[in-house]
Design an enzyme around this catalytic site. Structure first.
Site, mmCIF file in Angstrom:
data_model
loop_
_atom_site.group_PDB
_atom_site.id
_atom_site.type_symbol
_atom_site.label_atom_id
_atom_site.label_comp_id
_atom_site.label_asym_id
_atom_site.label_seq_id
_atom_site.Cartn_x
_atom_site.Cartn_y
_atom_site.Cartn_z
ATOM 1 C CB CYS A 163 0.007 5.590 10.919
ATOM 2 S SG CYS A 163 -1.308 5.834 9.711
ATOM 3 C CG ASP A 209 2.099 2.076 6.025
ATOM 4 O OD1 ASP A 209 1.302 1.992 6.974
ATOM 5 O OD2 ASP A 209 2.730 3.118 5.768
ATOM 6 C CG ASP A 265 -8.079 -4.390 -3.743
ATOM 7 O OD1 ASP A 265 -7.414 -4.470 -2.693
ATOM 8 O OD2 ASP A 265 -9.322 -4.412 -3.766
ATOM 9 C CB CYS A 295 -0.921 -0.010 1.210
ATOM 10 S SG CYS A 295 -1.978 -1.473 1.343
ATOM 11 C CB ALA A 296 3.462 1.935 -2.493
ATOM 12 C CB ALA A 297 0.071 6.263 -2.416
ATOM 13 N N PRO A 298 2.124 7.683 -0.291
ATOM 14 C CG PRO A 298 2.878 9.697 0.648
ATOM 15 C CD PRO A 298 2.130 8.429 0.993
ATOM 16 N N GLY A 299 4.656 7.009 -1.150
ATOM 17 C CA GLY A 299 5.939 6.482 -1.587
ATOM 18 C C GLY A 299 7.112 6.738 -0.669
ATOM 19 N N GLY A 300 6.860 7.273 0.520
ATOM 20 C CA GLY A 300 7.966 7.562 1.429
ATOM 21 C C GLY A 300 8.732 6.327 1.853
#
Length: 443
Positions: free
Chosen positions: A394, A341, A323, A272-277
């Protein structure tokens, strides 16, 4: 919004406080209808965003205290447009001239009254706003010798079910969690180790007159790239920011890449990568094969943008829309390491996103649990034997953290739980996170 966020200001170099207050009040109105404040702020012009974000964030952080005062001086709740403008203005009184950047009382009153004239639906309320704010000013900043207005110990709003959850699970620390999250989050950087060591970049900051100190660890996990700026500056002032020398990332979020410890020979999935940090951090540590997966098409573009800025793009990296709870996007090749994440309540990052308590509902937690479990199940199928899966949220709610880790371990006899921090509560250098690391023992 009734008055376009992009049309209020014609001056492209600065935004008068009255106009910023109007936009901030309207942005808060959008939050109350269920829109993310981040989404609303993204609609602003670059010169508008900093001051509007500051005003709206502070209004939400001080919601309880400002509404005590509104109720004291206006027994009958005013229309939302006036209520939101007053909450923005009162928050400025309650800033107590932090770092010398506060506004004088007469300036707040004058600009709020002017703000009433910026918007047809508040124009009638100039007299009311003037009278209320003058009374608030006398109460918050009374003449010498008179008693000051006693602050609410927890000025930030959280719904009753949220507070009850914290009390139930953190009986000795629930108040400190809310105290911490009611403060402005610090500016923390992650140095791109492909370009500079932390010491080298700190020297660049010193040359630019920017003070910074290293953060060596969070929750017992060593950090090698984290720097704390006690006095935040715009990213445009950070040396080499636009050429990828450094990123803004919370210290607690920097734990993830170190726990997975990527190697150049690894095939890694950021599920679940965005925004890529975190994707970028993994690539800064190793030139591995990477699949960055994201369902949201708009957020997907941010991953590529971050990788471009950090000069990390290569043929070994694929940014894929899909997905994570399904397999339609997957080519069948197993991964050595998976970072999950997971979508969550975001209850751990309220200091950075004070609109979150206004947007969440108690029923969301159960729905999020089900989504997290669905993604965990699919990710586990995509992991090689002896591979590692890092589950991250988080959140500070155990339903999204320890309860999920326990459920997963009970459901999968081949899941060996390794050392990881578990629940991290918010501090002055870290947001709230949960980390659980699993090794796949056999098929």
């Amino acid at each position: 919004m009734q008055k376009s966020l992009n049309s209020l200001a014609d001056n492209k170099t600065s935004l008068p406080l009255s106009e910023a207050m109007t936009i901030a009040a309207q942005a808060i109105g959008e939050v109350m209808t269920g829109r993310s404040l981040t989404e609303v702020l993204d609609e602003l012009e670059p010169h508008e965003r900093p001051i509007v974000q500051s005003l709206s964030f502070d209004a939400l952080r001080k919601w309880v205290r400002s509404h005590e005062l509104i109720k004291q001086f206006i027994p009958k709740t005013p229309p939302p447009e006036v209520e939101h403008l007053l909450s923005v203005a009162i928050a400025l009184f309650l800033n107590e001239n932090t770092e010398g950047k506060g506004y004088a009382a007469h300036t707040i009153v004058d600009q709020a009254v002017r703000a009433c004239g910026e918007y047809d639906q508040t124009m009638y309320a100039k007299g009311l706003v003037n009278a209320v704010l003058r009374k608030v000013g006398l109460l918050v900043e009374p003449p010498a010798g008179e008693r000051r207005y006693p602050p609410d110990p927890i000025p930030m709003f959280v719904p009753p079910w949220w507070r009850a959850n914290l009390k139930r699970n953190y009986s000795k620390s629930w108040q400190s969690i809310l105290f911490t999250q009611a403060k402005r989050a610090p500016l923390i950087l992650r140095v791109n180790k492909r370009q500079y060591s932390r010491e080298q970049y700190q020297a660049l900051l010193n040359e630019a007159g920017i003070s910074a100190s290293p953060i060596d660890s969070v929750a017992g996990v060593n950090l090698s790239s984290a720097l704390l700026l006690p006095n935040p500056v715009p990213v445009s002032e950070l040396p080499g920011f636009y050429s990828g020398a450094v990123s803004v990332q919370d210290a607690g979020a920097q734990i993830a890449a170190g726990l997975l410890n990527p190697k150049s020979t690894d095939r890694v999935l950021d599920a679940c990568a965005a925004p890529g940090g975190k994707t970028a951090h993994l690539l800064e540590l190793a030139d591995c094969e990477m699949v960055a997966l994201e369902l949201d098409g708009e957020r997907l573009g941010k991953i590529g943008g971050n990788l471009d800025r950090l000069r990390l793009n290569s043929p070994k990296i694929k940014v894929v829309r899909g997905d994570a709870s399904k397999t339609a996007w997957w080519d069948g090749a197993l991964f050595d390491k998976i970072l999950l994440d997971a979508p969550c309540s975001a209850s751990g990052i309220v200091a950075r996103h004070p609109d979150i308590p206004f947007l969440r509902r108690e029923a969301d937690i159960r729905a999020l649990q089900e989504k997290q479990r669905g993604i965990l199940e699919q990710a586990w199928k995509m992991l090689k034997p002896e591979g590692l899966l890092l589950y991250v949220t988080c959140s500070v709610f155990p339903e999204e953290g320890e309860a999920q880790a326990n459920w997963f371990a009970a459901e999968h006899s081949n899941a060996v739980r390794l050392s990881a921090p578990g629940q991290i509560l918010p501090t002055n250098i870290s947001d709230g996170f949960f980390y659980a690391l699993f090794k796949k023992n056999g098929q």
